[in-house]
Scaffold this active site. Sequence first.
Site, PDB file in Angstrom:
ATOM      1  N   GLY A 127      53.648  -7.607  17.874  1.00 58.79           N
ATOM      2  CA  GLY A 127      52.615  -7.746  18.899  1.00 58.79           C
ATOM      3  C   GLY A 127      51.989  -9.124  18.863  1.00 58.79           C
ATOM      4  N   GLY A 128      50.664  -9.154  18.842  1.00 57.39           N
ATOM      5  CA  GLY A 128      49.949 -10.427  18.875  1.00 57.39           C
ATOM      6  C   GLY A 128      50.310 -11.362  17.745  1.00 57.39           C
ATOM      7  N   GLY A 145      78.462 -38.444  28.139  1.00 55.60           N
ATOM      8  CA  GLY A 145      76.995 -38.363  28.151  1.00 55.60           C
ATOM      9  C   GLY A 145      76.449 -38.156  26.755  1.00 55.60           C
ATOM     10  N   ALA A 146      77.229 -37.483  25.922  1.00 55.47           N
ATOM     11  CA  ALA A 146      76.757 -37.199  24.561  1.00 55.47           C
ATOM     12  C   ALA A 146      76.567 -38.502  23.771  1.00 55.47           C
ATOM     13  CB  ALA A 146      77.729 -36.267  23.856  1.00 55.47           C
TER      14      ALA A 146
HETATM   15  C1  HXC Z   1      45.093  -0.678  12.752  1.00 55.58           C
HETATM   16  C2  HXC Z   1      46.957  -0.427  11.459  1.00 55.58           C
HETATM   17  C3  HXC Z   1      47.734  -1.153  12.397  1.00 55.58           C
HETATM   18  C4  HXC Z   1      47.077  -1.630  13.567  1.00 55.58           C
HETATM   19  C5  HXC Z   1      49.017  -0.597  10.790  1.00 55.58           C
HETATM   20  N1  HXC Z   1      47.810  -0.105  10.492  1.00 55.58           N
HETATM   21  N2  HXC Z   1      49.000  -1.234  11.965  1.00 55.58           N
HETATM   22  N3  HXC Z   1      45.657  -0.210  11.638  1.00 55.58           N
HETATM   23  N4  HXC Z   1      45.760  -1.364  13.694  1.00 55.58           N
HETATM   24  N5  HXC Z   1      47.731  -2.333  14.477  1.00 55.58           N
HETATM   25  C6  HXC Z   1      47.421   0.647   9.281  1.00 55.58           C
HETATM   26  C7  HXC Z   1      47.983   2.043   9.255  1.00 55.58           C
HETATM   27  O1  HXC Z   1      47.125   2.912   9.935  1.00 55.58           O
HETATM   28  C8  HXC Z   1      48.040   2.321   7.777  1.00 55.58           C
HETATM   29  O2  HXC Z   1      46.752   2.644   7.328  1.00 55.58           O
HETATM   30  C9  HXC Z   1      48.374   0.976   7.187  1.00 55.58           C
HETATM   31  O3  HXC Z   1      48.010   0.019   8.179  1.00 55.58           O
HETATM   32  C10 HXC Z   1      49.834   0.813   6.881  1.00 55.58           C
HETATM   33  O4  HXC Z   1      50.574   1.179   8.036  1.00 55.58           O
HETATM   34  P1  HXC Z   1      51.814   2.162   7.971  1.00 55.58           P
HETATM   35  O5  HXC Z   1      52.152   2.527   9.366  1.00 55.58           O
HETATM   36  O6  HXC Z   1      51.548   3.262   6.995  1.00 55.58           O
HETATM   37  O7  HXC Z   1      52.909   1.200   7.335  1.00 55.58           O
HETATM   38  P2  HXC Z   1      54.442   1.091   7.682  1.00 55.58           P
HETATM   39  O8  HXC Z   1      55.056   2.438   7.726  1.00 55.58           O
HETATM   40  O9  HXC Z   1      54.977   0.109   6.725  1.00 55.58           O
HETATM   41  O10 HXC Z   1      54.534   0.480   9.170  1.00 55.58           O
HETATM   42  C11 HXC Z   1      54.042  -0.814   9.413  1.00 55.58           C
HETATM   43  C12 HXC Z   1      54.036  -1.061  10.923  1.00 55.58           C
HETATM   44  C13 HXC Z   1      53.266   0.091  11.616  1.00 55.58           C
HETATM   45  C14 HXC Z   1      55.453  -1.123  11.429  1.00 55.58           C
HETATM   46  C15 HXC Z   1      53.367  -2.411  11.133  1.00 55.58           C
HETATM   47  O11 HXC Z   1      52.010   0.278  10.973  1.00 55.58           O
HETATM   48  C16 HXC Z   1      53.030  -0.169  13.055  1.00 55.58           C
HETATM   49  O12 HXC Z   1      53.920   0.008  13.906  1.00 55.58           O
HETATM   50  N6  HXC Z   1      51.809  -0.556  13.398  1.00 55.58           N
HETATM   51  C17 HXC Z   1      51.388  -0.760  14.757  1.00 55.58           C
HETATM   52  C18 HXC Z   1      52.053  -1.982  15.322  1.00 55.58           C
HETATM   53  C19 HXC Z   1      51.526  -2.244  16.691  1.00 55.58           C
HETATM   54  O13 HXC Z   1      51.977  -1.665  17.688  1.00 55.58           O
HETATM   55  N7  HXC Z   1      50.469  -3.086  16.752  1.00 55.58           N
HETATM   56  C20 HXC Z   1      49.749  -3.390  17.978  1.00 55.58           C
HETATM   57  C21 HXC Z   1      50.574  -4.430  18.677  1.00 55.58           C
HETATM   58  S1  HXC Z   1      49.870  -4.819  20.196  1.00 55.58           S
HETATM   59  P3  HXC Z   1      46.506   3.562   6.050  1.00 55.58           P
HETATM   60  O14 HXC Z   1      45.024   3.722   6.007  1.00 55.58           O
HETATM   61  O15 HXC Z   1      47.232   4.827   6.304  1.00 55.58           O
HETATM   62  O16 HXC Z   1      47.026   2.799   4.887  1.00 55.58           O
HETATM   63  C22 HXC Z   1      49.219  -6.279  19.922  1.00 55.58           C
HETATM   64  C23 HXC Z   1      48.628  -6.854  21.132  1.00 55.58           C
HETATM   65  C24 HXC Z   1      48.102  -8.248  20.946  1.00 55.58           C
HETATM   66  O17 HXC Z   1      49.247  -6.825  18.868  1.00 55.58           O
HETATM   67  C25 HXC Z   1      48.613  -9.126  22.027  1.00 55.58           C
HETATM   68  C26 HXC Z   1      47.981 -10.477  21.975  1.00 55.58           C
HETATM   69  C27 HXC Z   1      48.765 -11.441  22.779  1.00 55.58           C
END
Ligand code: HXC
Length: 510
Positions: free
Chosen positions: A169-170, A404-405
Amino acid sequence: MKDVLERLEDRRAEARLGGGEKRIAAQHARGKLTARERIELLVDKGSFEEFDMFVQHRCADFGMEKSHIPGDGVVTGWGTVNGRTVFVFSKDFTVFGGSLSGAHAAKITKIQDMALKARAPVIGLFDAGGARIQEGVDALGGYGEVFKRNVIASGVIPQISLIMGPCAGGDVYSPAMTDFIFMVKDTSYMFVTGPDVVKTVTNEVVTAEELGGASVHAVKSSVADGAYENDLEALLQMRRLIDFLPSNNMEGPPEIPSFDQPDRIDMSLDTLVPDNPNKPYDIKELILKTVDEGDFFEIQPKFAGNIVIGFARLEGRSVGIVANQPMVLAGVLDSDASRKAARFVRFCDAFGIPIVTFVDVPGFLPGTAQEYGGLIKHGAKLLFAYSQCTVPLVTVITRKAFGGAYDVMASKHIGGDVNYAWPSAQIAVMGAKGAVEIIFRADMNDPGKIAARTKEYEERFLSPFVAAERGYIDEVIMPHSTRRRVARALALLRNKASETPWKKHDNIPL
Ligand code: HXC
């Protein structure tokens, strides 16, 4: 007073624990180091000074008001690498998955602002799940603040991103606007949207590695500039890279003591180019034998192997090397090679690093795949990048410099300062076969005539001397003296001054 001191130590200890023992153990079990362990390996021992250790998020939605962890998922501060200042932020995956909140973003932007003020590089270590979902628009705003600073700092201070875990994502767009991205094999991946979203939208089923692992970005997409086996290797290589880079765009290339004599000759180079012009040879041998102590930091070694780019030193001072590689696609320029080299040339020019170009190029790659893929615009990127350089440009043509290269590869005509050719150089519009088939088409049914015409063309054009007669080549040099010649040319150009007319900015063919 003792109480207060103890309380500080307690609070520090709590902050250093991040998301807690369990999550740290999980991080280690995945073969990853923690955010702080990474910083310790990156900077000189004992040099790290942390900022904002006690910062907490201010979110009160979805139960977040009950969950505060000091530091809020990113460790920030500054330290030194071999004595030179660097600013660092390191995402802490054990704290809310390293996700970015408003407070977390403010910690990063503070580092970016201080780095710009201090004119020192920023290194970001990424291991995070993107925007903190519970914070919504505050997280998006935070990313925007980081992105804007990436752009303001671009071309002023080096910015390096090291991807050491998830980066989604971001989190991908800030690295994408930095100068270099490196990844750790198997444990890191980068994508705009993850495998689940991909499946929903396009029905494709892919793993995280297939979608955005190091095997994708360091090999196919060229988003990454290299990949390392593990965290330790990656961090040590970043230290090595920093040694090649100036701290900012005004400092000039760093210089370290060299024990390699600049006038060292290498007789083996006299036989590097094979007698048969269609036989390949390894241009890296020439690079390693020319530069100080054979020390070459290659960028994008696994992508577009037909061009080789990277940092080295001559007389202790950093240079950028760009070289066609006859071992891959005969060293031809295609879209990927042009893009790869163009970005590198622009980096070197922005940061005052002289460029040494080794040329053995049979031309641009013909065909529909290349033309449909925009070869004209991609090739123009490299032509544009070299043409706008104000840093010293030293060029050595070892064999082919066709069409050209020839112009593109830092020729005299587009700004080459000192242009050498080996006696084996062939500087012409094209190779003999293609040329004779066009200009003597009427004789095509007479093999005797064609053989004579080919010989005539080879003798006249397939040498460095026509170009040397016109001054397009400053000197035809012995291959064994390449290091000495290049080192002398660079010394000559140390104070190169070059004026360009005022403009807001150029309009490079993106
Ligand atoms: C809040 C988050 C989080 C998030 C992970 N966590 N991503 N908390 N916001 N974006 C937390 C989980 O709840 C969890 O908390 C801990 O981090 C570890 O995550 P897990 O899922 O248990 O780990 P893992 O299985 O290794 O997976 C990692 C991951 C997955 C692949 C990164 O967490 C995931 O898909 N996260 C979301 C990714 C996502 O879609 N992000 C938003 C993108 S949109 P606990 O308390 O259980 O330890 C974006 C827009 C911005 O970024 C655009 C700007 C241009």
